[in-house]
Design a protein around this motif. Structure first.
Motif, PDB file in Angstrom:
ATOM      1  N   THR A 108       0.802  -1.222   0.000  1.00 53.09           N
ATOM      2  CA  THR A 108       0.000   0.000   0.000  1.00 53.09           C
ATOM      3  C   THR A 108       0.836   1.273   0.000  1.00 53.09           C
ATOM      4  N   GLN A 109       2.082   1.168   0.441  1.00 54.49           N
ATOM      5  CA  GLN A 109       2.961   2.340   0.479  1.00 54.49           C
ATOM      6  C   GLN A 109       4.071   2.206  -0.559  1.00 54.49           C
ATOM      7  N   GLY A 110       3.754   1.558  -1.669  1.00 59.59           N
ATOM      8  CA  GLY A 110       4.757   1.217  -2.672  1.00 59.59           C
ATOM      9  C   GLY A 110       5.629   2.367  -3.125  1.00 59.59           C
ATOM     10  N   GLU A 111       5.016   3.522  -3.382  1.00 61.97           N
ATOM     11  CA  GLU A 111       5.800   4.645  -3.886  1.00 61.97           C
ATOM     12  C   GLU A 111       6.784   5.166  -2.849  1.00 61.97           C
ATOM     13  N   ARG A 112       6.415   5.094  -1.599  1.00 66.59           N
ATOM     14  CA  ARG A 112       7.291   5.584  -0.535  1.00 66.59           C
ATOM     15  C   ARG A 112       8.358   4.552  -0.172  1.00 66.59           C
ATOM     16  N   LEU A 113       8.128   3.311  -0.592  1.00 62.01           N
ATOM     17  CA  LEU A 113       9.049   2.226  -0.236  1.00 62.01           C
ATOM     18  C   LEU A 113       9.599   1.557  -1.485  1.00 62.01           C
ATOM     19  N   ALA A 114       9.843   2.345  -2.518  1.00 64.51           N
ATOM     20  CA  ALA A 114      10.249   1.787  -3.808  1.00 64.51           C
ATOM     21  C   ALA A 114      11.494   0.916  -3.707  1.00 64.51           C
ATOM     22  N   GLY A 115      12.506   1.381  -2.984  1.00 66.09           N
ATOM     23  CA  GLY A 115      13.737   0.607  -2.854  1.00 66.09           C
ATOM     24  C   GLY A 115      13.520  -0.715  -2.158  1.00 66.09           C
ATOM     25  N   ILE A 116      12.743  -0.685  -1.085  1.00 66.71           N
ATOM     26  CA  ILE A 116      12.444  -1.910  -0.342  1.00 66.71           C
ATOM     27  C   ILE A 116      11.606  -2.852  -1.202  1.00 66.71           C
ATOM     28  N   ARG A 117      10.628  -2.293  -1.906  1.00 71.81           N
ATOM     29  CA  ARG A 117       9.755  -3.116  -2.743  1.00 71.81           C
ATOM     30  C   ARG A 117      10.557  -3.876  -3.793  1.00 71.81           C
ATOM     31  N   GLU A 118      11.499  -3.205  -4.412  1.00 74.94           N
ATOM     32  CA  GLU A 118      12.314  -3.847  -5.445  1.00 74.94           C
ATOM     33  C   GLU A 118      13.161  -4.976  -4.857  1.00 74.94           C
ATOM     34  N   LEU A 119      13.721  -4.733  -3.677  1.00 79.88           N
ATOM     35  CA  LEU A 119      14.555  -5.759  -3.048  1.00 79.88           C
ATOM     36  C   LEU A 119      13.723  -6.974  -2.642  1.00 79.88           C
ATOM     37  N   LEU A 120      12.527  -6.725  -2.128  1.00 78.86           N
ATOM     38  CA  LEU A 120      11.669  -7.836  -1.710  1.00 78.86           C
ATOM     39  C   LEU A 120      11.109  -8.589  -2.914  1.00 78.86           C
ATOM     40  N   ALA A 121      10.873  -7.875  -4.002  1.00 75.65           N
ATOM     41  CA  ALA A 121      10.380  -8.537  -5.209  1.00 75.65           C
ATOM     42  C   ALA A 121      11.382  -9.569  -5.700  1.00 75.65           C
ATOM     43  N   GLU A 122      12.652  -9.267  -5.553  1.00 76.85           N
ATOM     44  CA  GLU A 122      13.695 -10.203  -5.970  1.00 76.85           C
ATOM     45  C   GLU A 122      13.694 -11.463  -5.105  1.00 76.85           C
ATOM     46  N   ALA A 123      13.200 -11.324  -3.871  1.00 79.19           N
ATOM     47  CA  ALA A 123      13.184 -12.465  -2.954  1.00 79.19           C
ATOM     48  C   ALA A 123      11.938 -13.331  -3.107  1.00 79.19           C
ATOM     49  N   GLN A 124      10.983 -12.877  -3.913  1.00 84.72           N
ATOM     50  CA  GLN A 124       9.730 -13.611  -4.045  1.00 84.72           C
ATOM     51  C   GLN A 124       9.906 -14.982  -4.693  1.00 84.72           C
ATOM     52  N   LYS A 125      10.865 -15.086  -5.587  1.00 86.03           N
ATOM     53  CA  LYS A 125      11.064 -16.371  -6.254  1.00 86.03           C
ATOM     54  C   LYS A 125      11.418 -17.453  -5.244  1.00 86.03           C
ATOM     55  N   GLU A 126      12.225 -17.090  -4.252  1.00 84.63           N
ATOM     56  CA  GLU A 126      12.576 -18.060  -3.214  1.00 84.63           C
ATOM     57  C   GLU A 126      11.339 -18.493  -2.443  1.00 84.63           C
ATOM     58  N   GLY A 127      10.427 -17.541  -2.207  1.00 86.05           N
ATOM     59  CA  GLY A 127       9.188 -17.876  -1.526  1.00 86.05           C
ATOM     60  C   GLY A 127       8.327 -18.822  -2.349  1.00 86.05           C
ATOM     61  N   ARG A 128       8.270 -18.590  -3.660  1.00 82.59           N
ATOM     62  CA  ARG A 128       7.493 -19.492  -4.529  1.00 82.59           C
ATOM     63  C   ARG A 128       8.079 -20.893  -4.498  1.00 82.59           C
ATOM     64  N   SER A 129       9.382 -20.970  -4.495  1.00 83.11           N
ATOM     65  CA  SER A 129      10.056 -22.264  -4.456  1.00 83.11           C
ATOM     66  C   SER A 129       9.755 -23.003  -3.155  1.00 83.11           C
ATOM     67  N   GLY A 130       9.794 -22.272  -2.040  1.00 78.21           N
ATOM     68  CA  GLY A 130       9.519 -22.898  -0.748  1.00 78.21           C
ATOM     69  C   GLY A 130       8.109 -23.437  -0.655  1.00 78.21           C
ATOM     70  N   LEU A 131       7.151 -22.684  -1.164  1.00 74.70           N
ATOM     71  CA  LEU A 131       5.763 -23.139  -1.137  1.00 74.70           C
ATOM     72  C   LEU A 131       5.561 -24.354  -2.032  1.00 74.70           C
ATOM     73  N   ALA A 132       6.170 -24.332  -3.209  1.00 75.65           N
ATOM     74  CA  ALA A 132       6.043 -25.469  -4.119  1.00 75.65           C
ATOM     75  C   ALA A 132       6.607 -26.730  -3.482  1.00 75.65           C
ATOM     76  N   ALA A 133       7.733 -26.592  -2.802  1.00 75.93           N
ATOM     77  CA  ALA A 133       8.331 -27.747  -2.125  1.00 75.93           C
ATOM     78  C   ALA A 133       7.433 -28.252  -1.005  1.00 75.93           C
ATOM     79  N   LEU A 134       6.814 -27.325  -0.287  1.00 81.24           N
ATOM     80  CA  LEU A 134       5.948 -27.682   0.832  1.00 81.24           C
ATOM     81  C   LEU A 134       4.753 -28.510   0.387  1.00 81.24           C
ATOM     82  N   PHE A 135       4.138 -28.110  -0.710  1.00 84.21           N
ATOM     83  CA  PHE A 135       2.942 -28.815  -1.170  1.00 84.21           C
ATOM     84  C   PHE A 135       3.261 -30.100  -1.935  1.00 84.21           C
ATOM     85  N   THR A 136       4.342 -30.110  -2.677  1.00 83.39           N
ATOM     86  CA  THR A 136       4.633 -31.277  -3.514  1.00 83.39           C
ATOM     87  C   THR A 136       5.502 -32.310  -2.824  1.00 83.39           C
ATOM     88  N   GLY A 137       6.249 -31.886  -1.797  1.00 82.08           N
ATOM     89  CA  GLY A 137       7.165 -32.802  -1.141  1.00 82.08           C
ATOM     90  C   GLY A 137       8.478 -32.989  -1.870  1.00 82.08           C
TER      91      GLY A 137
END
Length: 203
Positions: A108-137
């Motif tokens: 919700t505060q994307g414009e004020r947190l642009a630098g943080i948003r970009e850094l966290l966006a790069e970390a999202q792939k790791e989160g997708r991987s963790g969830l996929a591993a959790l559900f598939t085993g």
């Protein structure tokens, strides 16, 4: 601990107390007992430090979700496994609430947190991987890229939507049973309409 570790721990405490927008570099310095120069030396910027602190706060939540999987005995990729994992995620809502509130702040505060948003966006792939591993085993290191980019995104989308519901109004939020029943009905409908016999994602 050295200054780098002190800064990280101080930033984590500041995030939990004030969130991203209200946390200043001086807040972190005061909380960590370090100095302003240390932030630039060890992390490059306050935003980079806060992003790393946020990721450090999120990582233990994977262990909570893993615990829910370990307690169940459902087959990998089954609807029961799907229900078990989401049940564990929902049970962890009280513990994970501050993390999700910070996530919404970034959204919700994307414009004020642009630098943080970009850094966290790069970390999202790791989160997708963790969830996929959790559900598939499947071990994360063995997950094929296409699975992460399809099922991982599917689970991430469900997780984000589910957490918004539980943060907004727990009394009316979707339960693990309701989510699983919705998926089961979708699978049955595709089968009845002559499509491929469906299984839960990850089956």
């Amino acid at each position: 601990m050295g200054h780098r570790e002190d800064l990280l721990e101080g930033a984590k405490r500041c995030l939990l107390e004030k969130g991203f927008v209200r946390t200043t570099a001086r807040d972190i310095v005061k909380e960590s007992g370090t100095n302003l120069a240390s932030i630039g030396y060890h992390y490059g910027s306050k935003d980079a430090l806060l992003a790393e602190a946020f990721i450090a706060l999120v990582e233990p939540m994977g262990g909570v979700f893993e615990g829910s999987r370990a307690e169940g005995g459902a087959a990998k990729g089954s609807l029961e496994r799907f229900r078990e994992v989401w049940g564990g995620v929902i049970e962890a809502v009280p513990e994970s609430r501050p993390i999700w509130m910070m996530t919404l702040e970034v959204i919700t505060q994307g414009e004020r947190l642009a630098g943080i948003r970009e850094l966290l966006a790069e970390a999202q792939k790791e989160g997708r991987s963790g969830l996929a591993a959790l559900f598939t085993g499947i071990e994360e290191s063995e997950l094929p890229e296409d699975l992460v980019e399809s099922e991982g995104r599917f689970y991430t989308t469900l997780l984000n939507g589910l957490m918004v519901q539980w943060l907004f109004d727990p009394d009316s939020a979707t339960t693990a049973e309701q989510l699983t029943e919705g998926l089961r009905r979708f699978i049955d409908r595709t089968r009845d309409e002559g499509g491929e016999t469906g299984r839960a994602p990850g089956a």
